[in-house]
Motif scaffolding. Structure first.
Motif, mmCIF file in Angstrom:
data_model
loop_
_atom_site.group_PDB
_atom_site.id
_atom_site.type_symbol
_atom_site.label_atom_id
_atom_site.label_comp_id
_atom_site.label_asym_id
_atom_site.label_seq_id
_atom_site.Cartn_x
_atom_site.Cartn_y
_atom_site.Cartn_z
ATOM 1 N N CYS A 123 0.871 -1.141 0.265
ATOM 2 C CA CYS A 123 -0.167 0.175 0.054
ATOM 3 C C CYS A 123 0.810 1.128 -0.061
ATOM 4 C CB CYS A 123 -0.867 -0.016 1.199
ATOM 5 S SG CYS A 123 -2.382 -1.271 1.188
ATOM 6 N N ASN A 124 1.838 1.195 0.776
ATOM 7 C CA ASN A 124 2.836 2.405 0.476
ATOM 8 C C ASN A 124 3.276 2.676 -0.690
ATOM 9 O OD1 ASN A 124 3.050 3.674 3.267
ATOM 10 N ND2 ASN A 124 4.092 2.085 4.414
ATOM 11 N N ILE A 125 3.942 1.664 -1.263
ATOM 12 C CA ILE A 125 4.469 1.664 -2.491
ATOM 13 C C ILE A 125 3.555 2.192 -3.414
ATOM 14 C CG2 ILE A 125 5.317 0.377 -4.416
ATOM 15 C CD1 ILE A 125 6.813 -1.508 -2.346
ATOM 16 N N MET A 126 2.385 1.716 -3.655
ATOM 17 C CA MET A 126 1.220 1.902 -4.266
ATOM 18 C C MET A 126 0.876 3.595 -4.250
ATOM 19 S SD MET A 126 -1.186 -1.368 -4.358
ATOM 20 C CE MET A 126 -2.075 -1.003 -5.515
ATOM 21 N N ALA A 127 0.659 3.790 -3.090
ATOM 22 C CA ALA A 127 0.419 5.211 -2.677
ATOM 23 C C ALA A 127 1.414 6.103 -3.419
ATOM 24 C CB ALA A 127 0.113 5.533 -1.266
ATOM 25 N N GLY A 128 2.479 5.805 -2.945
ATOM 26 C CA GLY A 128 3.896 6.553 -3.581
ATOM 27 C C GLY A 128 3.937 6.800 -5.180
ATOM 28 N N ARG A 129 2.930 5.805 -5.755
ATOM 29 C CA ARG A 129 2.908 5.661 -7.103
ATOM 30 C C ARG A 129 1.716 6.193 -7.781
ATOM 31 N NH1 ARG A 129 7.590 2.815 -8.510
ATOM 32 N NH2 ARG A 129 7.187 2.307 -10.563
ATOM 33 N N GLY A 130 0.974 7.012 -6.916
ATOM 34 C CA GLY A 130 -0.243 7.650 -7.368
ATOM 35 C C GLY A 130 -1.833 7.003 -6.938
ATOM 36 N N PHE A 131 -1.695 5.833 -6.415
ATOM 37 C CA PHE A 131 -3.163 5.320 -5.990
ATOM 38 C C PHE A 131 -3.537 6.001 -4.789
ATOM 39 C CE2 PHE A 131 -0.808 2.099 -8.442
ATOM 40 C CZ PHE A 131 -1.800 1.298 -9.036
ATOM 41 N N THR A 132 -4.765 6.186 -4.737
ATOM 42 C CA THR A 132 -5.349 6.952 -3.743
ATOM 43 C C THR A 132 -6.382 6.281 -2.905
ATOM 44 O OG1 THR A 132 -6.974 8.019 -5.169
ATOM 45 C CG2 THR A 132 -5.067 9.161 -4.736
ATOM 46 N N LYS A 133 -7.067 5.019 -3.352
ATOM 47 C CA LYS A 133 -8.168 4.293 -2.851
ATOM 48 C C LYS A 133 -7.451 2.896 -2.255
ATOM 49 C CE LYS A 133 -11.367 6.584 -6.035
ATOM 50 N NZ LYS A 133 -12.059 5.990 -7.133
ATOM 51 N N LEU A 134 -6.516 2.972 -1.102
ATOM 52 C CA LEU A 134 -6.122 1.776 -0.861
ATOM 53 C C LEU A 134 -6.403 1.532 0.635
ATOM 54 C CD1 LEU A 134 -2.499 3.009 -1.786
ATOM 55 C CD2 LEU A 134 -3.712 1.037 -2.850
ATOM 56 N N TYR A 135 -6.713 0.273 0.759
ATOM 57 C CA TYR A 135 -7.143 -0.609 2.159
ATOM 58 C C TYR A 135 -6.032 -1.421 2.273
ATOM 59 C CZ TYR A 135 -11.243 2.523 1.343
ATOM 60 O OH TYR A 135 -12.184 3.582 1.073
ATOM 61 N N ASN A 136 -5.759 -1.699 3.568
ATOM 62 C CA ASN A 136 -4.978 -2.706 4.010
ATOM 63 C C ASN A 136 -5.688 -3.782 5.044
ATOM 64 O OD1 ASN A 136 -2.696 -4.548 4.435
ATOM 65 N ND2 ASN A 136 -2.167 -3.289 6.313
ATOM 66 N N LEU A 137 -5.719 -4.974 4.616
ATOM 67 C CA LEU A 137 -6.483 -5.705 5.627
ATOM 68 C C LEU A 137 -5.540 -6.136 6.801
ATOM 69 C CD1 LEU A 137 -8.579 -7.795 6.282
ATOM 70 C CD2 LEU A 137 -7.373 -9.601 4.939
ATOM 71 N N SER A 138 -5.844 -5.278 7.813
ATOM 72 C CA SER A 138 -5.125 -5.472 9.206
ATOM 73 C C SER A 138 -5.111 -6.946 9.731
ATOM 74 C CB SER A 138 -5.749 -4.782 10.394
ATOM 75 O OG SER A 138 -5.273 -3.418 10.448
ATOM 76 N N GLY A 139 -4.055 -7.586 9.958
ATOM 77 C CA GLY A 139 -3.796 -8.908 10.467
ATOM 78 C C GLY A 139 -3.946 -9.950 9.479
ATOM 79 N N GLY A 140 -3.997 -9.324 8.393
ATOM 80 C CA GLY A 140 -3.963 -10.205 6.904
ATOM 81 C C GLY A 140 -4.964 -11.429 6.884
ATOM 82 N N ILE A 141 -4.779 -12.436 6.043
ATOM 83 C CA ILE A 141 -5.848 -13.455 5.816
ATOM 84 C C ILE A 141 -5.803 -14.333 6.999
ATOM 85 C CG2 ILE A 141 -4.266 -14.894 4.620
ATOM 86 C CD1 ILE A 141 -6.447 -15.491 2.576
ATOM 87 N N THR A 142 -5.059 -14.461 7.744
ATOM 88 C CA THR A 142 -4.944 -15.244 8.790
ATOM 89 C C THR A 142 -6.000 -14.683 9.849
ATOM 90 O OG1 THR A 142 -3.199 -14.058 10.038
ATOM 91 C CG2 THR A 142 -2.680 -15.937 8.955
ATOM 92 N N GLY A 143 -6.629 -13.433 9.832
ATOM 93 C CA GLY A 143 -7.464 -12.648 10.593
ATOM 94 C C GLY A 143 -8.817 -12.818 10.146
ATOM 95 N N MET A 144 -8.951 -13.646 8.963
ATOM 96 C CA MET A 144 -10.531 -13.542 8.556
ATOM 97 C C MET A 144 -11.316 -14.545 9.176
ATOM 98 S SD MET A 144 -10.153 -11.655 5.404
ATOM 99 C CE MET A 144 -11.964 -11.585 4.717
#
Length: 110
Positions: free
Chosen positions: A89-110
Motif C-alpha cells: 500500500c505504501n508503494i502504491m500510494a507513492g505511485r499515485g494510487f489513492t483508494k487503498l485499504y490494507n487488511l489488518s492482521g492479514g488473511i489469517t485474521g479472516m
C-alpha cells in the motif's frame, strides 16, 4: 530525492488499515474494488480470497505489474499477516494510487 523515493515514489496519500469485516463490506459494496493478494505463489496455492488477483510483492516484476493497474480503482490489499500488504500500500500510494485499504492482521485474521 532518496533512492527509495525514486524507485517507489513518495506517498502523498496514505492507505487505511481495516479489519476483516470492513474489508469484506467494501469488497461487496464497491463496484470498482479489486482484491489484491501480495503473497508468494506458494502461499496463494494454499488458498486465496475468491476473486482476488495475485501480484507477489517479492517478485522482480512487482513494480511493473503495479504500474499496469488502474490508479482510479479501489484496492483491497492483503497478505498473510498485514505487513507485506501494508508495504505494498505504501508503494502504491507513492505511485499515485489513492483508494487503498490494507487488511489488518492479514488473511489469517479472516
Amino acid at each position: 530525492m532518496s533512492l527509495f523515493q525514486s524507485l517507489f515514489g513518495t506517498a502523498n496519500s496514505k492507505y487505511q488499515n481495516i479489519k476483516a469485516e470492513e474489508f469484506l463490506k467494501i469488497a461487496e459494496n464497491t463496484t470498482d474494488a479489486i482484491i489484491l493478494d501480495v503473497r508468494t505463489p506458494a502461499e496463494v496455492a494454499g488458498g486465496k480470497l475468491p476473486g482476488s488477483m495475485n501480484i507477489d510483492i517479492f517478485s522482480r516484476s512487482f513494480l511493473a505489474n503495479i504500474d499496469k493497474l488502474d490508479k482510479e480503482k479501489t484496492y483491497l490489499v492483503y497478505c498473510r499477516s498485514g505487513n507485506r500488504s501494508g508495504q505494498a500500500c505504501n508503494i502504491m500510494a507513492g505511485r499515485g494510487f489513492t483508494k487503498l485499504y490494507n487488511l489488518s492482521g492479514g488473511i489469517t485474521g479472516m
